[in-house]
Write an enzyme that holds these catalytic residues in place. Structure first.
Site, PDB file in Angstrom:
ATOM      1  CD  GLU A   1      -4.661 -17.106  -9.563  1.00 20.17           C
ATOM      2  OE1 GLU A   1      -3.900 -17.367  -8.621  1.00 20.17           O
ATOM      3  OE2 GLU A   1      -4.360 -16.353 -10.495  1.00 20.17           O
ATOM      4  CG  ASP A   2      -8.036 -14.574  -6.261  1.00 24.57           C
ATOM      5  OD1 ASP A   2      -7.298 -15.566  -6.363  1.00 24.57           O
ATOM      6  OD2 ASP A   2      -7.629 -13.449  -5.958  1.00 24.57           O
TER       7      ASP A   2
ATOM      8  CG  ASP B   1      -0.364  -9.409 -10.953  1.00 29.08           C
ATOM      9  OD1 ASP B   1      -0.881  -8.932  -9.931  1.00 29.08           O
ATOM     10  OD2 ASP B   1      -0.160 -10.628 -11.107  1.00 29.08           O
TER      11      ASP B   1
END
Length: 757
Positions: free
Chosen positions: A118-119, A181
Site C-alpha cells: 500500500e505505501d 494493526d
C-alpha cells in the site's frame, strides 16, 4: 538482538538499499507524516519480538521472519509516523501483538510486511518471489484498494472492508493481523487531529470491535472499546475515570472483605482455584448508565471476580459454594458453559448480594475456557485436535466465514455487503432449538424467517409457515431463548418483498434481495432505460448512444452490458443523472455527441418528461406506505438503493424532509391515463360513541363501492369520542371525495379526513 542494518541510522549509509523515489507513496496515509525528517538515530529494534518468537518458532522460521523484517525496514526507510518514530516501529508492534497469540511464521512475516504494497507500491509478484504465495496473499488481503477512484469515501471504505472480509473468509489470519494493526493504531491515535481521531474511533467501534467480539478476542475487544470511547467522548471518559478512581478507594474495604470470605470458603471445599479481582471497563459502565438511564452511583457492580478452577464439574461445585455463602440476585445467573456464546465463550455468570448489600458479579470457568475467553479463535484456530477434527468453536467460526462468502455471491454492491455483515456482527444473541434439539444462535430480534434462512437459503426461499414451541406462529414472530422452531416449506413458495421489512440477519436480507433482483430484472431494466433517457434529455443529449460510446461507458463503469447499467439505475444503485453526465463527458470528442439541433443549427431545449406509472409495475416501482398515493395526486419519486423507485405524493411531509437532504435522488413522476385498478388509501374518522356506529360506517363505505382491508380504533371505550382509521381500496381522488361526502352525512360522524403519516 538488534537486526536493524548497522548503517541504517546514517543518512549516507551506502550498504543499505534505498527506496527509489517512484516507490514512495504519493499520498500520506492516516498514520504517516512525511513532514518529519528522519532522526539521525531512529533505530527500531526487533529484539523483543524475536525473543517472543523463539519460544515457539523453529530457527529456520525465525530466519524467514528476520528476512521479512529487513525487507520491510528497507521499504519504509525514511518514512516517519506522526509521532516522529520510524515507520518500521509500527509493523514491529503489530507483529508483537500477533506473536502474543502465537501465530505462525507466515502470519508474523505478513504483519511485518502489511504496509509495503500500500505505501511503497511493492507488487504482489515480488512478494511471492521473495516470501512465497501464502505470505503475499495475506499482505494483499490487508492492503487497501487505494488505486481505484470511488465516488465517495463511504464507498471506498465499504469496498476496502469487503476485500478484507473476503480475504478473511479464505484465511482467518488476515483479520487477526488487521485487528493487531488497528489496535496499535488506536494506541497511538493521540497525535492525530480531533476530527480524524473521531472518524477512526467510530470506524473501529462500528466494525472492528464487533469482529473482535465475534471471534472471541476478548482482550482486544475490551481494549478497542475503551480506546474508541476515549476518543469519541473524551470528556465523558475523563469524568468516569475520575469517578471510578474515587469509588475504588471507597469500596476497597468491601472488596477486600468479599475476597477474604470467598478464599476461605473455597479453600474448605478442596477445589483448587485461582481468584482475580476484575473491574468493569469505563465503556461498560457508560453503556449501562446510558441504556438503563442510571447515574454512576446506581451502577453498583463496578467490581467483580473471576474464578478459574481445574475441571468442568468443579465450576458447578464452586457455583453452589458461592450461592451458599451469599444470596444470588434473581435473574442474574447465566450458564454459558451448557450453551456457549457464538464466539465460543464459556463461563458461569452469577451476581450475588455481598456485604452491605453490594452486588458482586462472579465468573467461573476452567483454564481452557479462560484461554478461549481471552484469545478466542486465535487461541487454537491454527491447531486441530489430535484426531484432526475441528473444535466446536472452529466449526462455528468456519460457518460464519462461509456465510460471508454466501452473502458476497448474492450481493454485488460493497455498501450493501458491509451493511449485511454489520447486522450479523450484532453482539447480543438468542439461542433456539430445531425440532431435533440442535442449538441455533441468532442475533437479538431475529424472526422465524431468519431461522429458516440460517438453516439454508433454499429453506428460507420456500418457507410458507412456522411453528414456535409446536404452535403455529407468523413468520415475523420474534424468537426468544429456548424456543423450539419448526419451518414448513413448499416448493412453489417464493420470497416476498414484505419479508425485507422484518428479517434481522444479513444472510436472510441478502438472499431475499438477490431473489427479488433476479425475478424483477426485466422491470428494473425497463425503468432504468426510462430514467436514463430522461436524464440525457435534460442535458439535451440524444438517448440513442453510438456503439463506441457504449463500449467506453461499459469499460469505465466495470459493467458487462448496458442492461446491467439500466438494471443498476432501476434499483437505485447508480444515479441516472451521474451516468448521463459521464456519457456527456465521453461524447465531448465524438461527432455523434451533438445535441439535437434545429434547422438553423442551434440546440433545441428538451424538457424531460416525467416517468409515467400505473401502480402495478412490481418491486421496481413502489407506492410509499407513508402517504399511499392514489390517481389524481401530484407525485414525486425517490430512487432508493436496492429498492428502485419509491413514489410519494408531492405534499408528503416525509418526502419533503428526505428531498431536502438528498435532492439528486428525486425525479418527477405522473400517473398513466386510463387506469383500471384500485389503490389503498387511509381515512381517519372521528365519531361519537354509540350503538351500531361501526356497522353504519362499514355499510356506507361498501355502498360507495369501496373495499375495507383494515380497521383500527382507540382502545379506550370510556371516551365520549372514538377515532377509527380505515384502510380502503378506491379508484382515484374523485372516488375518495364521493365516499367522504357520503360518510360525513352519517349521524355521529364528527370529522373525516384522509390520513397521511
Amino acid at each position: 538482538m538488534n537486526l536493524t542494518p548497522p548503517d541504517s541510522t546514517l543518512p549516507s549509509a551506502a550498504p543499505v538499499k534505498r527506496v527509489a523515489p517512484s516507490r514512495l507513496k504519493k499520498t500520506v496515509s492516516s498514520e504517516v507524516s512525511k513532514d518529519h525528517p528522519a532522526p539521525p538515530n531512529g533505530v527500531a529494534s526487533i529484539t523483543h519480538l524475536t525473543n517472543k518468537l523463539a519460544e515457539y518458532l523453529t530457527p529456520s522460521e525465525l530466519k524467514k521472519v528476520k528476512e521479512a523484517y529487513r525487507f520491510s525496514d528497507e521499504m519504509h526507510l525514511g518514512q516517519m509516523r506522526k509521532s516522529g518514530e520510524p515507520y518500521i516501529s509500527h509493523p514491529i508492534a503489530v507483529a508483537e501483538i500477533c506473536a502474543e497469540w502465537k501465530l505462525d511464521a507466515q502470519a508474523i512475516m505478513a504483519a511485518l510486511l502489511h504496509d509495503v504494497m500500500e505505501d511503497q507500491d511493492v507488487k504482489k509478484d515480488e512478494l511471492i518471489e521473495r516470501f512465497g504465495a501464502p505470505v503475499a496473499s495475506l499482505v494483499d488481503g490487508l492492503s487497501k484498494l487505494d488505486k481505484i477512484e470511488f465516488q465517495s469515501q463511504i464507498e471506498a471504505q465499504a469496498e476496502n472492508f469487503r476485500k478484507m472480509l473476503l480475504a478473511m473468509a479464505r484465511d482467518v489470519r488476515v483479520i487477526l493481523i488487521k485487528l493487531a494493526d488497528r489496535l496499535h493504531n488506536m494506541r497511538t491515535l493521540g497525535v492525530m487531529i480531533p476530527e480524524k481521531k473521531r472518524r477512526i474511533a467510530r470506524e473501529t467501534m462500528e466494525v472492528y470491535v464487533p469482529i473482535a467480539h465475534r471471534l472471541g478476542l476478548n482482550n482486544i475487544y475490551r481494549e478497542l472499546q475503551e480506546l474508541s470511547f476515549s476518543h469519541l467522548h473524551p470528556i465523558r471518559h475523563r469524568t468516569l475515570q475520575k469517578a471510578v478512581r474515587a469509588a475504588r478507594g471507597n469500596r476497597r474495604e468491601v472488596v477486600s472483605k468479599i475476597l477474604d470470605s470467598v478464599n476461605t470458603t473455597l479453600s474448605a471445599t478442596g477445589v483448587p482455584t485461582q481468584i482475580d479481582g476484575r473491574e468493569k471497563t469505563l465503556y461498560g459502565i457508560y453503556r449501562k448508565m446510558r441504556n438503563k438511564h442510571l447515574s454512576f452511583s446506581q451502577v453498583l457492580d463496578v467490581y467483580g471476580f473471576r474464578i478459574v478452577v481445574d475441571t468442568f464439574a468443579n465450576c458447578y461445585v464452586t457455583l453452589g459454594t458461592l450461592h451458599a455463602l451469599y444470596k444470588p440476585m434473581p435473574g442474574k445467573f447465566k450458564d454459558y458453559i451448557a450453551i456457549p456464546k457464538l464466539n465460543g465463550y464459556q463461563s458461569l455468570h452469577t451476581t450475588l448480594i455481598g456485604p452491605y448489600g453490594t452486588p458482586v458479579e462472579f465468573q467461573i470457568r476452567t483454564q481452557d475456557m479462560h484461554r478461549v475467553a481471552e484469545s478466542g479463535v486465535a487461541a487454537h484456530w491454527l491447531y486441530k485436535d489430535e484426531d484432526g477434527d475441528l473444535s466446536e468453536l472452529q466449526q462455528r467460526t468456519h460457518a460464519w466465514l462461509q456465510s460471508l462468502l454466501d452473502i458476497q455471491k448474492q450481493t454485488g454492491d460493497s455498501a450493501e455487503f458491509l451493511e449485511h455483515v454489520k447486522v450479523d456482527l450484532f453482539p447480543d444473541s438468542v439461542y433456539v432449538f430445531t425440532p431435533k434439539s440442535k442449538i441455533i444462535a441468532l442475533p437479538r430480534g431475529a424472526t422465524a424467517l431468519d431461522f429458516a434462512y440460517t438453516i439454508h437459503t433454499d429453506v428460507g426461499d420456500q418457507t410458507v409457515a412456522a411453528k414456535i414451541n409446536h404452535e403455529p406462529a407468523p413468520l415475523r414472530s420474534e424468537l426468544h431463548n429456548g424456543d423450539i422452531v419448526e419451518i414448513i416449506t413448499s416448493s412453489s413458495s417464493r420470497p416476498s418483498p414484505n419479508w425485507l421489512s422484518f428479517v434481522r440477519t444479513g444472510k436472510a436480507r441478502s438472499a431475499i434481495r438477490h431473489h427479488l433482483r433476479t425475478i424483477n430484472l426485466n422491470e428494473s431494466v425497463e425503468l432504468g432505460k426510462r430514467l436514463l433517457s430522461q436524464a440525457l434529455a435534460m442535458l439535451n443529449l440524444n438517448p440513442a448512444l453510438a456503439p463506441v460510446v457504449v463500449e467506453r461507458l461499459l469499460n469505465e463503469s466495470s459493467a458487462n452490458s448496458m442492461e446491467e447499467i439500466y438494471a443498476d439505475i432501476g434499483v437505485g444503485k447508480r444515479m441516472a443523472a451521474l451516468v448521463a453526465r459521464h456519457i456527456m463527458g465521453l461524447l465531448e470528442n465524438q461527432p455523434l455527441s451533438l445535441p439535437l439541433l434545429d434547422m438553423e443549427g442551434s440546440a433545441l431545449p428538451v424538457k424531460a418528461e416525467p416517468v409515467t406509472i400505473n401502480g402495478n409495475e412490481g418491486i421496481s416501482i413502489q407506492l410509499s406506505p407513508c402517504c399511499l398515493p392514489i390517481p389524481g395526486d401530484l407525485l414525486i419519486g425517490q430512487l432508493k438503493r436496492d429498492q428502485g423507485l419509491i413514489v410519494h405524493t408531492e405534499d408528503c411531509n416525509i418526502a419533503k424532509r428526505q428531498r431536502s437532504k438528498d435532492p439528486e435522488r428525486w425525479i418527477e413522476v405522473r400517473w398513466a391515463q386510463g387506469l383500471n385498478r384500485r389503490f389503498d388509501c387511509r381515512i381517519k374518522v372521528l365519531v361519537h360513541n354509540g350503538k351500531g356506529i361501526l356497522a353504519r360506517l362499514a355499510a356506507d363505505i361498501g355502498e360507495s363501492d369501496a373495499n375495507i382491508t383494515y380497521v383500527n380504533m382507540d382502545d379506550d371505550k370510556d371516551l365520549m369520542m372514538t377515532q377509527l382509521v380505515f384502510t380502503i381500496q378506491i379508484e382515484d381522488r374523485v372516488h375518495l371525495a364521493r365516499l367522504m361526502r357520503n360518510v360525513r352525512r352519517i349521524h355521529g360522524v364528527t370529522r373525516i379526513l384522509r390520513e397521511r403519516s
